[in-house]
Design a protein around this motif. Structure first.
Motif, short mmCIF file in Angstrom:
data_model
loop_
_atom_site.label_atom_id
_atom_site.label_comp_id
_atom_site.label_asym_id
_atom_site.label_seq_id
_atom_site.Cartn_x
_atom_site.Cartn_y
_atom_site.Cartn_z
N MET A 1 -44.85 -78.77 -58.87
CA MET A 1 -45.71 -79.88 -58.40
C MET A 1 -46.77 -79.36 -57.44
N LYS A 2 -46.38 -78.43 -56.57
CA LYS A 2 -47.33 -77.88 -55.62
C LYS A 2 -48.41 -77.09 -56.34
N ASP A 3 -47.99 -76.33 -57.41
CA ASP A 3 -48.96 -75.57 -58.19
C ASP A 3 -49.95 -76.49 -58.89
N LYS A 4 -49.46 -77.62 -59.38
CA LYS A 4 -50.34 -78.58 -60.05
C LYS A 4 -51.35 -79.17 -59.06
N ASP A 5 -50.90 -79.50 -57.87
CA ASP A 5 -51.80 -80.04 -56.84
C ASP A 5 -52.89 -79.04 -56.48
N LEU A 6 -52.48 -77.77 -56.33
CA LEU A 6 -53.43 -76.72 -55.99
C LEU A 6 -54.44 -76.52 -57.12
N LYS A 7 -53.95 -76.57 -58.34
CA LYS A 7 -54.81 -76.42 -59.51
C LYS A 7 -55.80 -77.57 -59.60
N ALA A 8 -55.31 -78.80 -59.38
CA ALA A 8 -56.19 -79.98 -59.41
C ALA A 8 -57.24 -79.90 -58.32
N ALA A 9 -56.80 -79.49 -57.11
CA ALA A 9 -57.74 -79.35 -55.99
C ALA A 9 -58.82 -78.34 -56.31
N PHE A 10 -58.43 -77.23 -56.97
CA PHE A 10 -59.38 -76.17 -57.31
C PHE A 10 -60.44 -76.69 -58.28
N PHE A 11 -60.00 -77.33 -59.35
CA PHE A 11 -60.95 -77.78 -60.37
C PHE A 11 -61.85 -78.90 -59.85
N VAL A 12 -61.28 -79.86 -59.12
CA VAL A 12 -62.10 -80.94 -58.55
C VAL A 12 -63.11 -80.37 -57.58
N GLY A 13 -62.67 -79.43 -56.74
CA GLY A 13 -63.57 -78.82 -55.76
C GLY A 13 -64.69 -78.03 -56.42
N ILE A 14 -64.37 -77.27 -57.47
CA ILE A 14 -65.38 -76.47 -58.18
C ILE A 14 -66.43 -77.37 -58.82
N TYR A 15 -65.99 -78.43 -59.50
CA TYR A 15 -66.94 -79.34 -60.15
C TYR A 15 -67.83 -80.04 -59.11
N ALA A 16 -67.23 -80.43 -57.99
CA ALA A 16 -68.00 -81.09 -56.93
C ALA A 16 -69.03 -80.14 -56.34
N LEU A 17 -68.64 -78.87 -56.15
CA LEU A 17 -69.55 -77.86 -55.60
C LEU A 17 -70.71 -77.60 -56.55
N ILE A 18 -70.42 -77.50 -57.84
CA ILE A 18 -71.48 -77.29 -58.84
C ILE A 18 -72.47 -78.46 -58.82
N PHE A 19 -71.93 -79.67 -58.74
CA PHE A 19 -72.79 -80.86 -58.71
C PHE A 19 -73.70 -80.84 -57.47
N LEU A 20 -73.14 -80.52 -56.31
CA LEU A 20 -73.93 -80.49 -55.08
C LEU A 20 -75.01 -79.42 -55.13
N ILE A 21 -74.70 -78.27 -55.72
CA ILE A 21 -75.70 -77.21 -55.87
C ILE A 21 -76.85 -77.68 -56.73
N PHE A 22 -76.54 -78.34 -57.84
CA PHE A 22 -77.58 -78.88 -58.71
C PHE A 22 -78.44 -79.91 -57.97
N CYS A 23 -77.79 -80.73 -57.14
CA CYS A 23 -78.53 -81.75 -56.38
C CYS A 23 -79.48 -81.12 -55.36
N ILE A 24 -79.04 -80.00 -54.76
CA ILE A 24 -79.89 -79.32 -53.79
C ILE A 24 -81.08 -78.67 -54.48
N ILE A 25 -80.83 -78.08 -55.65
CA ILE A 25 -81.91 -77.40 -56.38
C ILE A 25 -82.86 -78.40 -57.03
N PHE A 26 -82.30 -79.42 -57.65
CA PHE A 26 -83.10 -80.42 -58.37
C PHE A 26 -82.88 -81.79 -57.72
N ASP A 27 -83.75 -82.15 -56.78
CA ASP A 27 -83.52 -83.38 -56.01
C ASP A 27 -83.61 -84.65 -56.86
N THR A 28 -84.32 -84.58 -58.00
CA THR A 28 -84.41 -85.75 -58.87
C THR A 28 -83.04 -86.13 -59.43
#
Length: 334
Positions: free
Chosen positions: A1-28
């Motif tokens: 269960m702990k491994d699944k939580d860590l895995k979920a946190a990793f993927f959610v965090g990575i997708y969120a970070l990618i989205f924020l980077i795109f928002c910073i580069i392309f403000d539209t």
């Protein structure tokens, strides 16, 4: 269960970070995302009222879309020209307040306090002029982007709402199979909190705009449209927006004499006090969002993303707090 939580946190965090980077580069992208998100949640809010009278979900959404876009078109065709027409008088009235020093008659028996207020007003006036100039420049520069944002946001809003079931079933496929249920639960919580947040903010903004139009019709008839429009827009920014909204109203009320000044300011304070209590309690019930955190988030996100950051700050904070509660805090408790 702990491994699944860590895995979920990793993927959610990575997708969120990618989205924020795109928002910073392309403000539209951020502009379109914020407007689409608000549009979807507002249409869902309208649709809820139709569902209460036993209208089907799809029909309720279609009716919500029609009403929402009618309001936008109505605003563009009727309200915005009226606001633009009154803008010159709005600026002239503010300048008149400063030139005539309308506050002096209220403080003539207290010269020490008057001196202090004069110093404050002398500091405020250039700041207001700078803010006005900045707003006009941003409007001029942002007009093409505004129409691009509106166009794509309208398309996305329509398709997201009409194909919401498909999106809800497809979105989890971006994550590994063993964590999809946990991720779905997390995003359901984020969406529910965002929905409650937007519902409260929009209702507060509408109530404030209507209230300001009513009181302005008595005291500032020639400025009623722009004051109510300004009140509605600034109240879409939680907590901080109230201060931006209140400055012109306070300045104008100085020209009304003591009785008018007291009535207008008591009215404004009473409206905001009631709405603020409702707003804070709703946010605490849903995700323990503290007003201090909101203010800090607005300051930081505004510095990163500019004006649109003031509208994006609390939704981003909701995501961050939900992420903390779901994935980080449990690790600190073990």
């Amino acid at each position: 269960m702990k491994d699944k939580d860590l895995k979920a946190a990793f993927f959610v965090g990575i997708y969120a970070l990618i989205f924020l980077i795109f928002c910073i580069i392309f403000d539209t992208i951020l502009n379109i995302f914020v407007f689409t998100l608000m549009s979807v949640l507002i249409v869902n809010l309208i649709a809820k009222f139709f569902k209460l009278i036993k209208i089907s979900t799809k029909t309720s959404i279609i009716l919500g879309l029609i009403i929402y876009f009618f309001i936008i078109i109505y605003g563009i065709i009727l309200i915005i020209p009226s606001v633009a027409q009154q803008f010159g008088e709005f600026i002239a009235t503010i300048n008149s307040v400063f030139e005539n020093k309308a506050w002096e008659s209220y403080l003539e028996n207290n010269p020490e306090l008057l001196s202090g207020v004069n110093d404050v007003m002398n500091w405020v006036r250039p700041k207001l002029n700078d803010l006005t100039t900045s707003l006009l420049n941003n409007v001029a520069k942002g007009t093409p982007t505004f129409f691009i944002t509106i166009f794509y946001s309208i398309l996305l809003t329509i398709y997201i709402l009409l194909y919401s079931s498909w999106l809800k079933n497809t979105f989890p496929n971006l994550f590994p199979k063993d964590i999809r249920n946990d991720v779905a639960t997390f995003f359901d919580k984020v969406y529910s909190t965002l929905s409650n947040f937007v519902n409260v903010v929009v209702i507060n903004a509408v109530i404030t705009a209507i209230a300001f139009y009513i009181v302005s019709s008595f005291y500032f008839k020639d400025l009623a449209a722009i004051l109510s429009f300004w009140a509605g827009i600034t109240n879409l920014i939680p907590i901080v927006g109230v201060f931006f909204e209140y400055v012109p109203v306070f300045l104008f009320s100085l020209t009304l004499g003591l009785k008018g000044f007291i009535i207008v300011n008591i009215f404004v304070i009473a409206i905001h006090l009631a709405l603020f209590i409702i707003f804070v309690n709703v946010m605490k019930m849903n995700l323990n969002l503290n007003p201090v955190l909101m203010i800090i988030a607005i300051i930081i996100v505004n510095q990163i993303f500019g004006l649109v950051g003031t509208f994006f700050a609390v939704p981003l904070l909701i995501f961050v707090v939900a992420y903390w509660e779901k994935f980080v805090k449990p690790k600190f408790e073990t």
